[in-house]
Structures are given as structure tokens and as C-alpha cells.
Motif scaffolding. Structure first.
Motif, PDB file in Angstrom:
ATOM      1  N   LEU A 103      47.333  48.017  37.593  1.00  0.00           N
ATOM      2  CA  LEU A 103      47.760  46.942  37.352  1.00  0.00           C
ATOM      3  C   LEU A 103      49.264  46.826  37.476  1.00  0.00           C
ATOM      4  CD1 LEU A 103      46.883  46.085  33.859  1.00  0.00           C
ATOM      5  CD2 LEU A 103      46.938  44.521  35.657  1.00  0.00           C
ATOM      6  N   ALA A 106      49.101  46.944  42.035  1.00  0.00           N
ATOM      7  CA  ALA A 106      49.262  46.153  42.340  1.00  0.00           C
ATOM      8  C   ALA A 106      51.034  45.213  42.619  1.00  0.00           C
ATOM      9  CB  ALA A 106      48.255  44.471  42.287  1.00  0.00           C
ATOM     10  N   LEU A 114      41.071  41.814  42.340  1.00  0.00           N
ATOM     11  CA  LEU A 114      41.078  42.543  41.233  1.00  0.00           C
ATOM     12  C   LEU A 114      40.229  42.611  39.999  1.00  0.00           C
ATOM     13  CD1 LEU A 114      43.722  42.656  42.460  1.00  0.00           C
ATOM     14  CD2 LEU A 114      43.947  45.312  41.193  1.00  0.00           C
ATOM     15  N   PHE A 116      39.261  44.231  36.836  1.00  0.00           N
ATOM     16  CA  PHE A 116      39.173  45.246  35.662  1.00  0.00           C
ATOM     17  C   PHE A 116      38.334  44.551  34.604  1.00  0.00           C
ATOM     18  CE2 PHE A 116      43.805  44.096  36.701  1.00  0.00           C
ATOM     19  CZ  PHE A 116      44.132  45.184  38.079  1.00  0.00           C
ATOM     20  N   ALA A 137      49.829  40.687  34.924  1.00  0.00           N
ATOM     21  CA  ALA A 137      48.122  40.193  35.375  1.00  0.00           C
ATOM     22  C   ALA A 137      49.240  38.948  36.451  1.00  0.00           C
ATOM     23  CB  ALA A 137      48.420  39.143  34.166  1.00  0.00           C
ATOM     24  N   MET A 141      43.590  38.720  39.756  1.00  0.00           N
ATOM     25  CA  MET A 141      42.736  39.644  39.058  1.00  0.00           C
ATOM     26  C   MET A 141      41.854  38.908  38.447  1.00  0.00           C
ATOM     27  SD  MET A 141      46.008  41.412  38.088  1.00  0.00           S
ATOM     28  CE  MET A 141      46.822  42.745  39.287  1.00  0.00           C
ATOM     29  N   ARG A 165      39.449  33.263  34.479  1.00  0.00           N
ATOM     30  CA  ARG A 165      39.887  34.960  35.023  1.00  0.00           C
ATOM     31  C   ARG A 165      39.446  35.514  33.866  1.00  0.00           C
ATOM     32  NH1 ARG A 165      45.044  36.079  36.452  1.00  0.00           N
ATOM     33  NH2 ARG A 165      45.813  34.247  35.084  1.00  0.00           N
TER      34      ARG A 165
END
Length: 373
Positions: A103, A106, A114, A116, A137, A141, A165
């Protein structure tokens, strides 16, 4: 010649279960189009771990525990340098510490996509973690739960993250690889010291409160007098080993409950079991169930978190921490014929093949709208 895109899979350590999960994701990517690197945050370089990890490149970052506490500045710097050098098109992180580090990375390095991946419940319950995600965020992501239970847990906890997401990507299993490593029933029982004619209930997992082997032992005690040939084998080690052994002694089950300790590649021995039981009181997914079902062993699990999603209607689900209910099911299992158990095992195998095999996982993953790839 088409330039290959770089993909990073970041894990916390190379414990065997983490290697398996990393390999699940490595197999998504065609080597003609992608170069996949797996990096482990902790653990010294290890040739066995390197050989078991299927990525083209394996990096052992070898951070000490102190480097992975607090704000983890040294780890963030090292991963930032790696990402800037390799220009990864995608980064997939497993568990919270790799996610935390990436995090921050990025924020200073452009990474188109990405993922997670969370393998536990209640990871984002703490306010500080909720706030961190809300601040850092980005729209590229995805937050991934290994079950709908994990996904829904994250959706409840995460602030400012749209539901689309926060998604589910089930763990899967390489059925062909798992089957090829299985010992026969006779070989497995001989190695584990189990009688040929015993009715064997098996469980595998760390000996910790969440796995609740205590309830399983109490349930076994309730049926033992009715099933003289029944044996319970508990594979794994952990903080509760002494307490659980004392419990079996108190219940006069010392010779009927076998503790193997930690067994490398434990899934190789699953054909030694007649029934596999997962009595957990917290379980985001329960990958060990896939291993048991691939071995064509009937499974029983608790109605908790992700377990019912894995078993569905292919096995039996009981209420957690209920030794009476579990004992009733165990008694029913002992009354089934060998043919019935074999047919059940075949049905369970087809269930895994349909819902949790590599081709199924591959198809689901590549239907996610990933602009970067």
C-alpha cells in the motif's frame, strides 16, 4: 517478439501452505507473456523453498521480525526499489503485512493493478487499519477474500472502498499434483502406525484454539465405547498439544487418539482416513478440506465462516463447539459400508473438480476486469 510483462507475488513466508497459495497464482500466467517473481518477506534463502516455488524468479528478502513490526520502513524501501526496477504490471499480496507494505509502495511507484488477498477473518477490524486503507487505497486495487465470508467481513470493515472492488477468489487445488503424491491406504496406514481394520477419523491443523480439536476429542469419547475399532488421529503441532494430550488421558483415550506432531506433506497420508473432520471455530476457507476431498475422503466441517462454502452439499456440516452433534455424525459414519464411503468419496472428488480446481480458478480470475493486463 512480444515483451513479457512482469508480475510480483508477495508473501510473508515460505511455510508450505504459503508456497501452495503462491503457486496457485503463479499458474495463472503464461510464461510466454509474463515473467512471474515470487518474493518472501521473511526467511533466509532456502533451496527447498526455491525448488517448490514455481515462479521464474524467487526472492528471499530475509527481513527480521523487528523489520516487519511498526511502520516497516526498511521493508517499504526495499520493495519500492524492486518495483521501480522491475516495473511490475501487477502485484498480488497475500496476508496483511505484505499488503501494508505494498500500500505504501504504491504511493510512490506506478503499479497498474494490485490484488490484496486476505486468508483470515477480522483482519481489518482495528480502526487504525480501516483508516490506513481508506487513506491509501486506489481504484486499481482489489481486496480479495478467499471465501464469501472473508469478502463480506472486509466489506463491513473497509471504509471508502466500493463493494465491486472487494471480491472473492476461492483457494483452489492442483488436483493432479495432489493425487500424484498420495500414498495408498495401506502405505499411509503403515507409515502412521494405524491398524488395517480401524475406522479412522482424521484431522490436520495447528493445535490452537481456533481449530478446536478439544470438541473433536470430546465427540470421539462419546462414540468410542460403541465403536471399539474407531481411532482418531490428530496431525499437527501447536501451543495446545500438552493440554489436548492431557484431555485424552482424562477421558481414557490415550491409546485411541494418536498425536503425530507436525508431519511434512501431511496431505500425502489422507487415504489413511475413513472420514476427515475440520472442527474449527474460525476458518476463512479451510484449504485442507480440498486436500481431503481430492483424496476422495468424506468430510465433516463446522458451520463457521468459509467452511460451508467449501463443503456445500458434498459433505456434512455441524454446528461448532457441539460435541453431541459431532458425535452423532461420527456414529453415522461408522455405520456406512465401505462401498457407501467410496461412492461418497467419488462424489466429493467431482465437487472439488467443478468448483475448486485450477481451471475453474483460472477462468474466474481472467474474467475480472483488469485494465493493466
Amino acid at each position: 517478439m512480444t515483451t513479457r510483462k512482469n508480475v510480483l507475488i508477495l508473501g510473508y513466508s515460505y511455510a508450505i501452505q504459503f508456497i501452495d497459495v503462491c503457486n496457485q497464482y503463479v499458474k495463472l500466467f503464461d510464461q510466454n507473456h509474463y515473467k512471474v517473481t515470487v518474493a518472501y518477506l521473511s526467511g533466509k534463502p532456502d533451496e527447498n523453498a526455491r525448488s517448490k516455488t514455481l515462479a521464474e524468479e524467487v526472492i528471499f528478502l530475509d527481513f527480521a521480525k523487528k523489520d516487519l513490526r511498526g511502520i516497516k520502513i526498511s521493508a517499504i524501501k526495499k520493495l519500492l526499489t524492486l518495483c521501480q526496477q522491475e516495473k511490475f504490471s501487477m502485484v498480488i499480496c497475500h496476508r496483511y503485512k505484505p499488503i501494508y507494505i505494498m500500500l505504501w509502495v504504491a504511493q510512490f511507484c506506478s503499479i497498474p493493478a494490485l490484488f490484496f488477498v486476505m486468508h483470515a477473518m477480522k483482519t481489518f477490524h482495528h480502526v487504525s487499519r480501516k483508516l490506513l486503507i481508506a487513506l491509501l487505497a486506489r481504484k486499481n486495487m482489489y481486496f480479495v477474500g478467499v471465501s464469501n465470508a472473508t469478502r463480506d467481513d472486509m466489506r463491513r470493515d473497509l471504509w471508502c472502498i466500493s463493494a465491486e472492488r472487494v471480491i472473492t477468489l476461492y483457494n483452489c487445488i492442483d488436483m493432479e499434483l495432489t493425487e500424484s503424491a498420495l500414498l495408498s491406504r495401506e502405505e499411509a496406514r503403515h507409515t502412521l502406525g494405524l491398524p488395517k481394520d480401524a475406522f479412522v477419523f482424521g484431522t490436520v491443523g495447528r493445535l490452537v484454539p481456533d481449530k478446536d480439536q478439544k470438541t473433536l476429542i470430546h465427540a470421539f469419547a462419546k462414540i468410542k465405547s460403541h465403536c471399539p475399532k474407531a481411532t482418531l488421529i490428530i496431525m499437527g503441532n501447536g501451543a495446545l498439544e500438552h493440554d489436548l494430550k492431557n484431555l485424552t488421558h482424562q477421558l481414557k483415550l490415550t491409546h485411541d487418539v494418536i498425536f503425530t506432531g507436525f508431519v511434512p506433506e501431511a496431505s500425502c497420508y489422507f487415504k489413511a482416513f475413513d472420514v476427515f473432520i475440520l472442527p474449527s471455530i474460525e476458518e476463512a476457507f479451510g484449504r485442507v478440506l480440498l486436500e481431503a476431498m481430492t483424496a476422495k475422503i468424506p468430510v465433516v466441517g463446522t458451520r463457521i465462516d468459509g467452511i460451508p462454502e467449501v463443503i456445500q452439499d458434498a459433505g456434512i456440516i455441524v454446528e461448532p463447539q457441539n460435541p453431541e452433534a459431532l458425535a452423532s455424525v461420527m456414529m453415522q459414519m461408522t455405520h456406512k459400508s465401505s462401498l457407501e464411503l467410496t461412492q461418497w468419496g467419488e462424489q466429493i472428488y467431482e465437487h472439488v473438480k467443478k468448483h475448486f480446481s485450477l481451471p475453474t480458478f483460472n477462468n474466474i480470475f481472467w474474467n475480472i476486469p483488469i485494465n493493466a493486463l
